[in-house]
Every structure is written in structure tokens, then in C-alpha cells.
Design a protein around this motif. Structure first.
Motif, mmCIF file in Angstrom:
data_model
loop_
_atom_site.group_PDB
_atom_site.id
_atom_site.type_symbol
_atom_site.label_atom_id
_atom_site.label_comp_id
_atom_site.label_asym_id
_atom_site.label_seq_id
_atom_site.Cartn_x
_atom_site.Cartn_y
_atom_site.Cartn_z
ATOM 1 N N LEU A 152 53.495 -54.796 -32.526
ATOM 2 C CA LEU A 152 53.131 -53.424 -32.189
ATOM 3 C C LEU A 152 51.841 -53.040 -32.899
ATOM 4 O O LEU A 152 51.625 -53.419 -34.053
ATOM 5 C CB LEU A 152 54.222 -52.447 -32.634
ATOM 6 N N GLN A 153 51.008 -52.271 -32.213
ATOM 7 C CA GLN A 153 49.910 -51.579 -32.888
ATOM 8 C C GLN A 153 50.254 -50.102 -32.833
ATOM 9 O O GLN A 153 50.515 -49.560 -31.756
ATOM 10 C CB GLN A 153 48.567 -51.851 -32.222
ATOM 11 N N ALA A 154 50.277 -49.458 -33.988
ATOM 12 C CA ALA A 154 50.744 -48.079 -34.067
ATOM 13 C C ALA A 154 49.870 -47.256 -34.990
ATOM 14 O O ALA A 154 49.525 -47.699 -36.088
ATOM 15 C CB ALA A 154 52.185 -48.038 -34.567
ATOM 16 N N ILE A 155 49.517 -46.048 -34.547
ATOM 17 C CA ILE A 155 48.889 -45.066 -35.425
ATOM 18 C C ILE A 155 50.005 -44.447 -36.257
ATOM 19 O O ILE A 155 51.028 -44.020 -35.717
ATOM 20 C CB ILE A 155 48.160 -43.986 -34.622
ATOM 21 N N THR A 156 49.825 -44.407 -37.564
ATOM 22 C CA THR A 156 50.859 -43.876 -38.447
ATOM 23 C C THR A 156 50.275 -42.811 -39.369
ATOM 24 O O THR A 156 49.053 -42.670 -39.487
ATOM 25 C CB THR A 156 51.491 -44.988 -39.296
ATOM 26 N N MET A 157 51.169 -42.096 -40.016
ATOM 27 C CA MET A 157 50.759 -41.125 -41.018
ATOM 28 C C MET A 157 51.696 -41.243 -42.212
ATOM 29 O O MET A 157 52.782 -41.822 -42.094
ATOM 30 C CB MET A 157 50.745 -39.709 -40.446
ATOM 31 N N PRO A 158 51.295 -40.720 -43.370
ATOM 32 C CA PRO A 158 52.177 -40.789 -44.539
ATOM 33 C C PRO A 158 53.520 -40.134 -44.255
ATOM 34 O O PRO A 158 53.605 -39.128 -43.538
ATOM 35 C CB PRO A 158 51.388 -40.031 -45.613
ATOM 36 N N ASP A 159 54.568 -40.693 -44.808
ATOM 37 C CA ASP A 159 55.916 -40.243 -44.493
ATOM 38 C C ASP A 159 56.139 -38.770 -44.843
ATOM 39 O O ASP A 159 56.766 -38.032 -44.068
ATOM 40 C CB ASP A 159 56.929 -41.118 -45.233
ATOM 41 N N ASP A 160 55.611 -38.318 -45.982
ATOM 42 C CA ASP A 160 55.837 -36.915 -46.366
ATOM 43 C C ASP A 160 55.154 -35.962 -45.406
ATOM 44 O O ASP A 160 55.701 -34.917 -45.052
ATOM 45 C CB ASP A 160 55.389 -36.664 -47.811
ATOM 46 N N ARG A 161 53.948 -36.324 -44.943
ATOM 47 C CA ARG A 161 53.238 -35.460 -43.994
ATOM 48 C C ARG A 161 53.921 -35.476 -42.631
ATOM 49 O O ARG A 161 53.987 -34.463 -41.935
ATOM 50 C CB ARG A 161 51.779 -35.901 -43.853
ATOM 51 N N MET A 162 54.420 -36.653 -42.228
ATOM 52 C CA MET A 162 55.132 -36.733 -40.950
ATOM 53 C C MET A 162 56.346 -35.810 -40.953
ATOM 54 O O MET A 162 56.585 -35.067 -39.993
ATOM 55 C CB MET A 162 55.566 -38.175 -40.696
ATOM 56 N N ARG A 163 57.113 -35.843 -42.039
ATOM 57 C CA ARG A 163 58.328 -35.033 -42.098
ATOM 58 C C ARG A 163 58.014 -33.537 -42.189
ATOM 59 O O ARG A 163 58.741 -32.711 -41.657
ATOM 60 C CB ARG A 163 59.197 -35.486 -43.270
ATOM 61 N N ALA A 164 56.914 -33.208 -42.842
ATOM 62 C CA ALA A 164 56.534 -31.796 -42.965
ATOM 63 C C ALA A 164 56.055 -31.217 -41.643
ATOM 64 O O ALA A 164 56.206 -30.013 -41.400
ATOM 65 C CB ALA A 164 55.448 -31.647 -44.028
ATOM 66 N N SER A 165 55.490 -32.060 -40.781
ATOM 67 C CA SER A 165 54.856 -31.543 -39.562
ATOM 68 C C SER A 165 55.555 -31.951 -38.275
ATOM 69 O O SER A 165 55.127 -31.562 -37.187
ATOM 70 C CB SER A 165 53.401 -32.023 -39.506
ATOM 71 N N ARG A 166 56.649 -32.691 -38.370
ATOM 72 C CA ARG A 166 57.231 -33.302 -37.171
ATOM 73 C C ARG A 166 57.708 -32.285 -36.146
ATOM 74 O O ARG A 166 57.740 -32.579 -34.939
ATOM 75 C CB ARG A 166 58.386 -34.248 -37.542
ATOM 76 N N ALA A 167 58.084 -31.087 -36.584
ATOM 77 C CA ALA A 167 58.567 -30.083 -35.630
ATOM 78 C C ALA A 167 57.448 -29.176 -35.122
ATOM 79 O O ALA A 167 57.683 -28.325 -34.260
ATOM 80 C CB ALA A 167 59.657 -29.234 -36.283
ATOM 81 N N THR A 168 56.241 -29.361 -35.641
ATOM 82 C CA THR A 168 55.143 -28.444 -35.324
ATOM 83 C C THR A 168 54.441 -28.815 -34.026
ATOM 84 O O THR A 168 54.113 -29.978 -33.793
ATOM 85 C CB THR A 168 54.115 -28.435 -36.463
ATOM 86 N N PHE A 169 54.205 -27.836 -33.193
ATOM 87 C CA PHE A 169 53.428 -27.980 -31.959
ATOM 88 C C PHE A 169 51.961 -27.800 -32.323
ATOM 89 O O PHE A 169 51.554 -26.760 -32.832
ATOM 90 C CB PHE A 169 53.872 -26.928 -30.948
ATOM 91 N N THR A 170 51.139 -28.818 -32.106
ATOM 92 C CA THR A 170 49.769 -28.830 -32.594
ATOM 93 C C THR A 170 48.748 -28.714 -31.461
ATOM 94 O O THR A 170 49.080 -28.793 -30.273
ATOM 95 C CB THR A 170 49.489 -30.137 -33.361
ATOM 96 N N TRP A 171 47.488 -28.563 -31.862
ATOM 97 C CA TRP A 171 46.388 -28.537 -30.886
ATOM 98 C C TRP A 171 46.360 -29.824 -30.073
ATOM 99 O O TRP A 171 46.150 -29.794 -28.850
ATOM 100 C CB TRP A 171 45.065 -28.332 -31.622
ATOM 101 N N ILE A 172 46.577 -30.962 -30.728
ATOM 102 C CA ILE A 172 46.589 -32.246 -30.023
ATOM 103 C C ILE A 172 47.685 -32.263 -28.964
ATOM 104 O O ILE A 172 47.490 -32.738 -27.841
ATOM 105 C CB ILE A 172 46.781 -33.410 -31.028
#
Length: 411
Positions: free
Chosen positions: A293-313
């Protein structure tokens, strides 16, 4: 191809800024100005005092509307303000990189607990169900094959390349994309006689290179535009008899394969469906097979803090989905499958260079973008998207990984 559209019908939230009380706008201005004051940035506010410690210029041309948008819609409003031309910069990547570097401290900690007052939730229709996934993928990838061809290289590879040296030159991009593909195929052990499943066809370059190695490929996509052009490119390369490109969801594939490869597709799956995704990969894998797999990832703490957020992207570029962390991938595979991550190679700096080359080429092709029917708001949206992504990798907020997964056989 989606009709690009212009004006209020296409861009209702750009043409008509949100309504907000003077108090809410004033509070947003105080918070934002306070954050900018401590950053290595120079924020120039029309008719008001500049702020910041000095650095890349952020030219806020319409402060009232800029702060109003942020007061109502947070970071979505920040991006929409750029789309509307209310702020600009000769170096948007520089500005966005500074902001990404300080993303955890831009908002005072007590106010971070109030995220729910301005951070929206994902629309139900964006969930990665088979129907939702089809709409989500079509939203982005069925824009126009011609649009993507304007800024991608001749391989039409829309994922991070792997360069030999920095700074990367435009002429190096095709070979760098092939280097990325070959590393993945090597990781998956693809060679003569391999039965390969590719989840996410793109425009067919990986399937072509796999077929050239002697593999037989089943490749699946939800994009009609991509499938049409991928099949034409595969036919032109002489591998039509070795590659089957199917218009279907990854959950609809059956059979077993010696290898499974997927490039930057997991980001669109959505956290709710990660267990289904990895169980599907495991079910499609023959004994002794390998998954790359090739995957774009983010730090685990930031992922958990923002996972429910609806973003501009989410709103404008990629509806649905979530960037996983490596830890999340390991936890989901351990909890729901016998798959294990055997290897993980990070090359985020290469993505920053890939995005820079795409962004520069897109900027050079303005007249051709216009000729396809896309308007100035679209061009500013796409520029912001490419610069925003590049800044994420330059700051280390985002990463890209090539991961090898194998099945842990029971004793």
C-alpha cells in the motif's frame, strides 16, 4: 466530465459570505490576530496595523469578511476566503507551512474544547458506503481527464513520486513516478505469472508496468473518466490482454490474488470502513501473498483530534474519508484481520517536491484551464489545495508511506 460551472450556482458559499454577529466576528479577529502575532509571518491587513514576526507575506485584502468567515466556519472559512480573493500571498506554501508548523497551538487550549461550535460534522451522504464512495470518487476524479493532464506528467500518476535528488526538476518527474511504482511492485513481489489486484486504477500506469513484468492484472476503479482513459492507454501500450479494468467497488471483487497493490486509496475509505477494507484485502489474498500500500498518513494524535471534523478538503476536494495514522492501520489490522505490517517506508519530503512541480505547472497553464471551462474561483481552489497539501508535507504534519502487509499464518 462534470460541468465546471461558475458564479453563485457553482460557488454559493464563496459568492455569498456567511452572516455573523459583530461580536462573533470581533472574537474571531482577536483570536486570529493573537495567533498571527506570534508567528514567523507578516500579515498585512488592509486599513489596519500589520501583525506577525516577519516572514512570508499574507495579504489580507478584506479583513472584515476574512474574520467573519473564520468566525462562522473556522478553517473552512479560511480556505473559502482564499477562494474568494479576500486574502492572497506571493508565497502561499510559505504561509501555509508556518500555519501547519503551529497548528496545535494556533487556537488557545481552552477554546479548542469549543471546536464543536464551528467545526461541522461530515454529511451522512459522504460516508464510504458503496453509494457514497461512488459519489465521493466521482466528485474529484471525474472532473476532467484533460484537467489532470495539464499538471501531471506523461505517466498521469497522481500520487507521490520518489526522486533521486532535491530540488526535483520537472524533467525528472516521469522517471520518479516509475521509481515509485517499481518499488511498490517489488514490495508486492510482482513478476512473471503474478495474479495482481490493483485497488484504485488511476490512469493505468501501474497496471501497465505490472503487465510489462509478466503479471496479469485486475484493476478496479469507481471513476468512469479514469477507466475510459486507462483502458485506452493500456490498449495503446499493448497489454489489453493482460489487464482487466473494472468499474466497481473494491468490496465487489472476488477471487484470490498473489499480490494486492493500492496507491493512495485508503484515504478515501473512511474510518468506519477501515475494518471492511482490510478484511477485503485479506480475503482477496492467496496463501503466501503480499499486499503493498501507498498511503498518506498523519500523526496519530492529530488524526484522533480531527477525525470527526468536516474540513475544507472534505467540502471542496475529497468528500468523505480520513487520513489514517500508521498506528491506526496497525490497530485495525490486528483487531480485525490476520494481516500485519511488516515494513513501512516514509518519504514525505518527496511528496512535497511532487506537489511543488504539479502546482507550478498548474500555474503555468492558466489559459488552458480556463479553456476547459473552469473559472477563477476553481483555479484559486485548486491552487490552495495543492499549496495546502505541499505545506502539510513540508511541515511534517503529513507523511506518505509504502507499507508491506502479509498474513500472519496460524500455527
Amino acid at each position: 466530465m462534470h460541468a465546471p460551472g461558475t458564479g453563485a450556482e457553482r460557488w454559493p458559499d464563496i459568492v455569498r459570505p456567511p452572516r455573523a454577529s459583530r461580536l462573533r466576528t470581533a472574537v474571531a479577529e482577536r483570536i486570529v490576530r493573537g495567533a498571527l502575532a506570534g508567528l514567523p509571518i507578516r500579515a498585512r491587513l488592509a486599513g489596519r496595523e500589520d501583525t506577525g514576526l516577519g516572514g512570508p507575506l499574507m495579504d489580507i485584502r478584506d479583513p472584515d469578511t476574512f474574520f467573519r468567515r473564520i468566525g462562522v466556519n473556522g478553517l473552512i472559512g479560511f480556505g473559502e476566503s482564499y477562494m474568494a480573493g479576500e486574502w492572497d500571498s506571493p508565497d502561499p506554501v510559505g504561509v501555509l507551512t508556518v500555519l501547519a508548523d503551529h497548528v496545535a497551538t494556533l487556537i488557545p487550549r481552552p477554546l479548542q474544547r469549543l471546536r464543536g461550535l464551528w467545526a461541522g460534522r461530515h454529511p451522512v451522504e459522504h460516508l464510504g458506503t458503496p453509494e457514497g464512495a461512488l459519489d465521493n470518487i466521482s466528485h474529484h476524479y471525474d472532473l476532467s481527464n484533460e484537467l489532470f493532464a495539464l499538471f501531471l506528467d506523461e505517466t498521469l500518476s497522481y500520487s507521490s513520486a520518489v526522486f533521486r535528488s532535491f530540488p526535483a526538476e520537472p524533467a525528472a518527474l516521469p522517471a520518479a513516478q516509475h521509481r515509485k511504482i517499481d518499488r511498490l511492485l517489488d514490495l508486492a513481489g510482482v513478476g512473471v505469472g503474478t495474479e495482481l489486484l490493483e485497488i484504485g486504477t488511476g490512469w493505468g500506469e501501474l497496471a501497465i508496468r505490472a503487465a510489462a513484468r509478466g503479471a496479469r492484472v485486475v484493476s478496479v476503479t469507481l471513476s468512469r473518466e479514469q477507466r475510459h482513459l486507462a483502458r485506452a492507454r493500456i490498449r495503446e501500450a499493448g497489454y489489453e490482454d493482460r489487464v482487466d479494468v473494472r468499474l466497481c467497488d473494491y468490496r465487489q471483487v472476488d477471487g484470490e490474488f498473489d499480490a494486492v497493490v493500492s496507491v493512495e486509496m485508503i484515504e478515501a475509505v473512511g474510518a468506519e470502513f477501515w475494518p471492511v477494507y482490510f478484511r477485503t484485502l485479506e480475503q482477496r489474498l492467496a496463501p503466501g501473498g503480499r499486499i503493498a500500500l501507498q498511503a498518506i498518513t498523519m500523526p496519530d494524535d492529530r488524526m484522533r483530534a480531527s477525525r470527526a471534523t468536516f474540513t475544507w478538503i472534505h467540502k471542496y476536494i475529497f468528500p468523505g474519508g480520513l487520513l489514517p495514522s500508521v498506528e491506526a492501520i496497525e490497530q485495525v489490522t490486528t483487531a480485525h484481520t490476520a494481516l500485519r505490517v511488516d515494513r513501512c517506508d516514509d518519504f514525505g519530503t518527496h511528496y512535497a517536491e511532487t506537489l511543488r512541480l504539479w502546482r507550478e505547472r498548474f500555474a503555468e497553464r492558466t489559459a488552458e484551464v480556463d479553456a476547459l471551462g473552469f473559472d477563477e474561483t476553481f483555479r484559486r481552489m485548486w491552487t490552495f489545495y495543492l499549496a495546502y497539501s505541499e505545506a502539510g508535507f513540508r511541515s511534517g504534519y503529513l507523511h506518505v508511506q509504502q507499507l508491506l502487509l502479509t498474513r500472519q499464518e496460524s500455527a
